[in-house]
Design a protein around this motif. Structure first.
Motif, mmCIF file in Angstrom:
data_model
loop_
_atom_site.group_PDB
_atom_site.id
_atom_site.type_symbol
_atom_site.label_atom_id
_atom_site.label_comp_id
_atom_site.label_asym_id
_atom_site.label_seq_id
_atom_site.Cartn_x
_atom_site.Cartn_y
_atom_site.Cartn_z
ATOM 1 N N ILE A 1 0.840 -1.207 0.000
ATOM 2 C CA ILE A 1 0.000 0.000 0.000
ATOM 3 C C ILE A 1 0.874 1.255 0.000
ATOM 4 O O ILE A 1 0.607 2.222 -0.701
ATOM 5 N N LYS A 2 1.936 1.241 0.789
ATOM 6 C CA LYS A 2 2.807 2.413 0.897
ATOM 7 C C LYS A 2 3.762 2.547 -0.271
ATOM 8 O O LYS A 2 4.439 3.547 -0.392
ATOM 9 N N LYS A 3 3.878 1.488 -1.089
ATOM 10 C CA LYS A 3 4.920 1.407 -2.121
ATOM 11 C C LYS A 3 6.292 1.609 -1.467
ATOM 12 O O LYS A 3 7.151 2.357 -1.939
ATOM 13 N N PRO B 1 3.725 1.967 9.945
ATOM 14 C CA PRO B 1 4.512 3.097 9.458
ATOM 15 C C PRO B 1 3.586 4.306 9.338
ATOM 16 O O PRO B 1 2.367 4.163 9.480
ATOM 17 N N SER B 2 4.144 5.463 9.084
ATOM 18 C CA SER B 2 3.290 6.618 8.839
ATOM 19 C C SER B 2 2.423 6.331 7.607
ATOM 20 O O SER B 2 2.867 5.675 6.659
ATOM 21 N N ALA B 3 1.168 6.834 7.633
ATOM 22 C CA ALA B 3 0.189 6.456 6.607
ATOM 23 C C ALA B 3 0.274 7.345 5.370
ATOM 24 O O ALA B 3 -0.687 8.006 4.991
ATOM 25 N N ASN B 4 1.462 7.345 4.756
ATOM 26 C CA ASN B 4 1.673 8.110 3.530
ATOM 27 C C ASN B 4 2.370 7.215 2.520
ATOM 28 O O ASN B 4 2.950 6.198 2.897
ATOM 29 N N LEU B 5 2.323 7.618 1.253
ATOM 30 C CA LEU B 5 3.125 6.895 0.269
ATOM 31 C C LEU B 5 4.591 7.085 0.618
ATOM 32 O O LEU B 5 4.976 8.113 1.185
ATOM 33 N N LEU C 1 4.966 13.227 2.574
ATOM 34 C CA LEU C 1 4.692 13.854 3.867
ATOM 35 C C LEU C 1 3.862 12.931 4.755
ATOM 36 O O LEU C 1 2.904 12.311 4.293
ATOM 37 N N SER C 2 4.193 12.884 6.024
ATOM 38 C CA SER C 2 3.389 12.108 6.966
ATOM 39 C C SER C 2 2.056 12.817 7.203
ATOM 40 O O SER C 2 2.017 14.035 7.300
ATOM 41 N N PRO C 3 0.952 12.042 7.312
ATOM 42 C CA PRO C 3 -0.355 12.661 7.529
ATOM 43 C C PRO C 3 -0.599 12.955 9.003
ATOM 44 O O PRO C 3 -0.292 12.141 9.873
ATOM 45 N N HIS D 1 16.344 11.159 1.418
ATOM 46 C CA HIS D 1 15.261 11.892 0.760
ATOM 47 C C HIS D 1 13.943 11.394 1.290
ATOM 48 O O HIS D 1 13.507 10.292 0.990
ATOM 49 N N HIS D 2 13.285 12.180 2.102
ATOM 50 C CA HIS D 2 12.131 11.659 2.808
ATOM 51 C C HIS D 2 11.226 12.811 3.183
ATOM 52 O O HIS D 2 11.626 13.949 3.147
ATOM 53 N N TYR D 3 10.016 12.482 3.564
ATOM 54 C CA TYR D 3 9.069 13.484 4.077
ATOM 55 C C TYR D 3 8.813 14.575 3.052
ATOM 56 O O TYR D 3 8.581 15.716 3.403
HETATM 57 MG MG MG Z 1 7.341 7.575 7.508
#
Ligand code: MG
Ligand code: TXA
Length: 331
Positions: free
Chosen positions: A49-51, A136-140, A144-146, A222-224
């Protein structure tokens, strides 16, 4: 589907989790994408789901410190102290794992990351589910984290059995991650508990320098990131700063005069308020149709460090002015 977090919707969430599905879960840091942490196919679904690449391990969430015994093979003294002090709360500890933890959760590492969230909805769900939840945080991946149920719905809604709405996240940035697997505490990720507060409990804590390579393959540089390129502005945004209306500005505590969209992280100059606003405001600027986002530097004391870290990791580089000429220095 967003559901207000009632006992009935919590029960529905438990049923979905038991059948291997995933749900959106509020925590005090950011919303999580939760699945049964001991069911490899549920864990695989989270990655799908998160890829998310399979080399990036997940955090297991437990209802209380007793939940550790199933997933952690040992709990060194410094971990015990930190857990006693900060759980439930935004502290993740990395510990030696038990064989019961699926390899997929830890990406094959012999350690596991565990946290006990403080949000009442997360706690109640963990209690009813009666087992660890990987979340994990519910973002792709890389995005950005939701910090609201709506942000989870927009990005991942179609793939989730349901999203429990627990209101906007109080802290707004992820947990602090401390590796205690070799005894001595080492900081892997700056987060919602400042390094100063951690050191207040266990004394001086080194910051991992090899975190991105060995210890935590997921702590990628490279994140968020918003979709719109984000640049860091060196120094503060004077009223004279001359950006066009295709630029969105993320200011620290005061809005500059600017023809385009502006968000102010903390009118009160309070890092906690800034952290709580960070991801929501980046999302808003990302949705505003600008061609780039410029973020002012933030003071790095206390929680400011975690905010600066996320902005750095989200950025394409630094913009600075030399003799009145703007220079872009890619990261
Ligand atoms: Mg995260
Ligand atoms: O606040 C939070 O921690 C949120 C909420 C939902 O609980 N969760 C979160 O999860 O931020 P995630 O998956 O977005 O970030 C987990 C981080 C990853 O960077 C991963 O590399 C690291 O934890 N991690 C997980 N297991 C690890 C391990 N065994 N050793 C080192 N790092 C680990």
């Amino acid at each position: 589907m967003i559901l207000p977090a009632s006992e009935t919707s919590l029960q529905r969430a438990v049923e979905a989790l038991r059948s291997g599905l995933c749900v959106g879960l509020p925590t005090e840091t950011v919303y999580g994408l939760a699945g049964d942490g001991l069911n490899p196919s549920a864990v695989a679904r989270i990655f799908e789901i998160k890829k998310r690449p399979a080399f990036d391990p997940l955090i297991l969430h437990v209802a209380d410190p007793n939940g550790l015994s199933r997933v952690a093979a040992s709990v060194p003294e410094q971990a015990r102290l930190l857990i006693g002090h900060f759980w439930p709360g935004p502290l993740t500890v990395v510990l030696p794992r038990t064989p019961e933890v699926p390899d997929l959760v830890t990406s094959g590492l012999d350690t596991v990351a565990v946290r006990c969230p403080a949000h009442p909805v997360a706690r109640r769900l963990l209690e009813l589910f009666d087992g660890p939840l990987a979340a994990p945080s519910a973002n792709l991946f890389g995005r950005l984290s939701p910090t609201t149920a709506g942000a989870v719905e927009t990005e991942l809604g179609a793939a989730l059995a349901l999203i429990l709405d627990g209101g906007p996240c109080a802290m707004g940035i992820e947990s602090t991650i401390i590796d205690c697997s070799e005894g001595k505490a080492v900081l892997l990720r700056h987060g919602a508990i400042s390094l100063e507060d951690i050191e207040g409990v266990v004394g001086s804590v080194p910051i991992s320098t090899d975190g991105e390579k060995i210890k935590a393959p997921g702590l990628l540089s490279h994140h968020y990131a918003p979709r719109t390129p984000l640049w860091l502005w060196e120094g503060s945004l004077g009223d004279g700063a001359d950006w066009d209306d295709r630029t969105g500005i993320l200011a620290w505590n005061r809005a500059p005069v600017h023809p385009g969209p502006v968000r102010v992280l903390t009118p009160d100059s309070d890092p906690r308020q800034a952290a709580a606003n960070l991801f929501r405001q980046l999302r808003e600027l990302d949705a505003a149709g600008v061609s780039r986002i410029v973020a002012e530097s933030v003071p790095t004391a206390g929680l400011g460090r975690a905010i600066a870290d996320r902005l750095h990791k989200a950025s394409s580089g630094v913009i600075r002015s030399r003799n009145g000429v703007l220079q872009e220095i890619p990261r």
